[in-house]
Design a protein around this motif. Structure first.
Motif, PDB file in Angstrom:
ATOM      1  N   SER A 101      11.434  -2.947   0.665  1.00 25.02           N
ATOM      2  CA  SER A 101      11.351  -2.170  -0.421  1.00 25.02           C
ATOM      3  C   SER A 101      12.766  -1.892  -0.875  1.00 25.02           C
ATOM      4  N   ALA A 102      13.195  -2.330  -1.652  1.00 23.09           N
ATOM      5  CA  ALA A 102      14.584  -2.173  -2.833  1.00 23.09           C
ATOM      6  C   ALA A 102      14.247  -1.169  -4.060  1.00 23.09           C
ATOM      7  N   LEU A 103      15.813  -0.791  -4.082  1.00 24.66           N
ATOM      8  CA  LEU A 103      15.918  -0.354  -5.423  1.00 24.66           C
ATOM      9  C   LEU A 103      17.012  -1.287  -6.351  1.00 24.66           C
ATOM     10  N   ASP A 104      16.309  -0.910  -6.928  1.00 25.40           N
ATOM     11  CA  ASP A 104      16.715  -1.875  -8.850  1.00 25.40           C
ATOM     12  C   ASP A 104      18.053  -1.024  -8.841  1.00 25.40           C
ATOM     13  N   PRO A 105      19.325  -1.888  -9.741  1.00 30.88           N
ATOM     14  CA  PRO A 105      19.733  -1.312  -9.878  1.00 30.88           C
ATOM     15  C   PRO A 105      20.453   0.465 -10.920  1.00 30.88           C
ATOM     16  N   GLU A 106      19.148   1.058 -11.661  1.00 36.53           N
ATOM     17  CA  GLU A 106      18.598   1.895 -12.536  1.00 36.53           C
ATOM     18  C   GLU A 106      17.673   3.198 -11.214  1.00 36.53           C
ATOM     19  N   GLY A 107      17.506   2.287 -10.242  1.00 34.43           N
ATOM     20  CA  GLY A 107      16.474   3.206  -9.577  1.00 34.43           C
ATOM     21  C   GLY A 107      15.270   2.649  -9.044  1.00 34.43           C
ATOM     22  N   HIS A 108      14.752   1.967  -9.931  1.00 36.60           N
ATOM     23  CA  HIS A 108      13.041   1.880  -9.612  1.00 36.60           C
ATOM     24  C   HIS A 108      12.904   1.241  -7.986  1.00 36.60           C
ATOM     25  N   PHE A 109      12.247   2.211  -7.435  1.00 37.82           N
ATOM     26  CA  PHE A 109      11.636   1.781  -6.269  1.00 37.82           C
ATOM     27  C   PHE A 109      10.305   0.863  -6.255  1.00 37.82           C
ATOM     28  N   TRP A 110      10.818  -0.179  -5.744  1.00 38.55           N
ATOM     29  CA  TRP A 110       9.622  -1.665  -6.006  1.00 38.55           C
ATOM     30  C   TRP A 110       9.822  -2.082  -2.906  1.00 38.55           C
ATOM     31  N   SER A 111       8.482  -2.352  -4.033  1.00 31.86           N
ATOM     32  CA  SER A 111       7.879  -2.827  -2.230  1.00 31.86           C
ATOM     33  C   SER A 111       7.236  -4.085  -2.856  1.00 31.86           C
ATOM     34  N   PHE A 112       7.391  -4.854  -1.998  1.00 27.05           N
ATOM     35  CA  PHE A 112       6.832  -6.183  -1.830  1.00 27.05           C
ATOM     36  C   PHE A 112       6.211  -6.789  -0.087  1.00 27.05           C
ATOM     37  N   GLY A 113       5.272  -7.600  -0.307  1.00 27.42           N
ATOM     38  CA  GLY A 113       4.089  -7.829   0.935  1.00 27.42           C
ATOM     39  C   GLY A 113       3.578  -9.039   1.086  1.00 27.42           C
ATOM     40  N   GLY A 114       3.325  -8.889   2.071  1.00 26.39           N
ATOM     41  CA  GLY A 114       1.879 -10.592   1.646  1.00 26.39           C
ATOM     42  C   GLY A 114       1.026  -9.032   2.058  1.00 26.39           C
ATOM     43  N   TYR A 115       0.846  -7.847   1.863  1.00 25.53           N
ATOM     44  CA  TYR A 115      -0.478  -6.814   2.253  1.00 25.53           C
ATOM     45  C   TYR A 115      -1.034  -7.252   0.552  1.00 25.53           C
ATOM     46  N   ARG A 116      -2.698  -7.150   1.064  1.00 26.72           N
ATOM     47  CA  ARG A 116      -3.573  -6.676   0.146  1.00 26.72           C
ATOM     48  C   ARG A 116      -4.495  -6.137  -0.118  1.00 26.72           C
ATOM     49  N   PRO A 117      -5.366  -5.115  -0.816  1.00 29.36           N
ATOM     50  CA  PRO A 117      -6.234  -4.332  -0.115  1.00 29.36           C
ATOM     51  C   PRO A 117      -6.959  -5.241  -0.419  1.00 29.36           C
ATOM     52  N   ASP A 118      -7.970  -4.716   0.333  1.00 31.88           N
ATOM     53  CA  ASP A 118      -9.710  -5.469   0.521  1.00 31.88           C
ATOM     54  C   ASP A 118     -10.518  -4.905  -1.064  1.00 31.88           C
ATOM     55  N   LEU A 119     -10.768  -5.222  -1.812  1.00 29.65           N
ATOM     56  CA  LEU A 119     -11.442  -4.957  -2.257  1.00 29.65           C
ATOM     57  C   LEU A 119     -13.072  -4.367  -2.610  1.00 29.65           C
ATOM     58  N   THR A 120     -13.329  -5.513  -1.173  1.00 31.96           N
ATOM     59  CA  THR A 120     -15.129  -5.488  -1.250  1.00 31.96           C
ATOM     60  C   THR A 120     -14.778  -3.934  -0.268  1.00 31.96           C
ATOM     61  N   ALA A 121     -14.171  -3.329   0.034  1.00 27.74           N
ATOM     62  CA  ALA A 121     -14.651  -2.240   0.401  1.00 27.74           C
ATOM     63  C   ALA A 121     -14.506  -0.787  -0.134  1.00 27.74           C
ATOM     64  N   THR A 122     -15.573  -0.136   0.745  1.00 22.78           N
ATOM     65  CA  THR A 122     -15.227   1.326  -0.204  1.00 22.78           C
ATOM     66  C   THR A 122     -14.984   2.262   0.603  1.00 22.78           C
ATOM     67  N   ALA A 123     -14.921   2.748  -0.095  1.00 22.25           N
ATOM     68  CA  ALA A 123     -14.368   4.610   1.035  1.00 22.25           C
ATOM     69  C   ALA A 123     -15.318   5.061   1.229  1.00 22.25           C
TER      70      ALA A 123
END
Length: 135
Positions: A113-135
């Motif tokens: 995760s990183a902040l941009d110069p104005e403080g927006h919080f960004w996260s980048f990763g390889g995780y992708r939610p399983d869109l076929t899953a149900t809760a």
């Protein structure tokens, strides 16, 4: 009818500088930029792969402010990437403020995760939610 699409919309004190920084540090490219008066941005669309964000200049009179005008974070943006290590290296080289180090995550994937110069919080990763899953 197409599936719903979620597009984060962010506000910046200096939107032109933010656009340039997001391109350099995070690899976004501009799809469209509509300038406004006095070096403001009325509307911009940036993409990284198939992901899109919209942004514009802050308009405090409408309640649209940069995170720099808040006392804490009220949101974050997560973007799933294939090569998060290379993306992290690019962000570090561009001077991004890394808030959470690049690491393997207990829920899967690898990210940072990183902040941009104005403080927006960004996260980048390889995780992708399983869109076929149900809760």
């Amino acid at each position: 009818m197409p599936d719903p699409t979620i597009i984060p919309c962010l506000f910046y004190r200096d939107a032109p500088a933010a656009i340039a920084w997001l391109q350099r540090a995070f690899g976004f490219h501009a799809l469209s930029v509509t300038p406004g008066p006095d070096d403001t941005i009325l509307h911009a669309e940036l993409a990284i792969g198939p992901a899109v964000i919209m942004l514009n200049s802050a308009r405090p009179e409408m309640g649209w402010v940069s995170p720099r005008d808040l006392t804490g974070l009220n949101q974050s943006v997560y973007i799933a990437l294939d090569d998060v290590d290379a993306h992290h290296a690019r962000a570090v080289a561009a001077g991004a403020e890394i808030t959470h180090a690049l690491a393997d995550k207990p829920y899967g994937g690898r990210g940072y995760s990183a902040l941009d110069p104005e403080g927006h919080f960004w996260s980048f990763g390889g995780y992708r939610p399983d869109l076929t899953a149900t809760a």
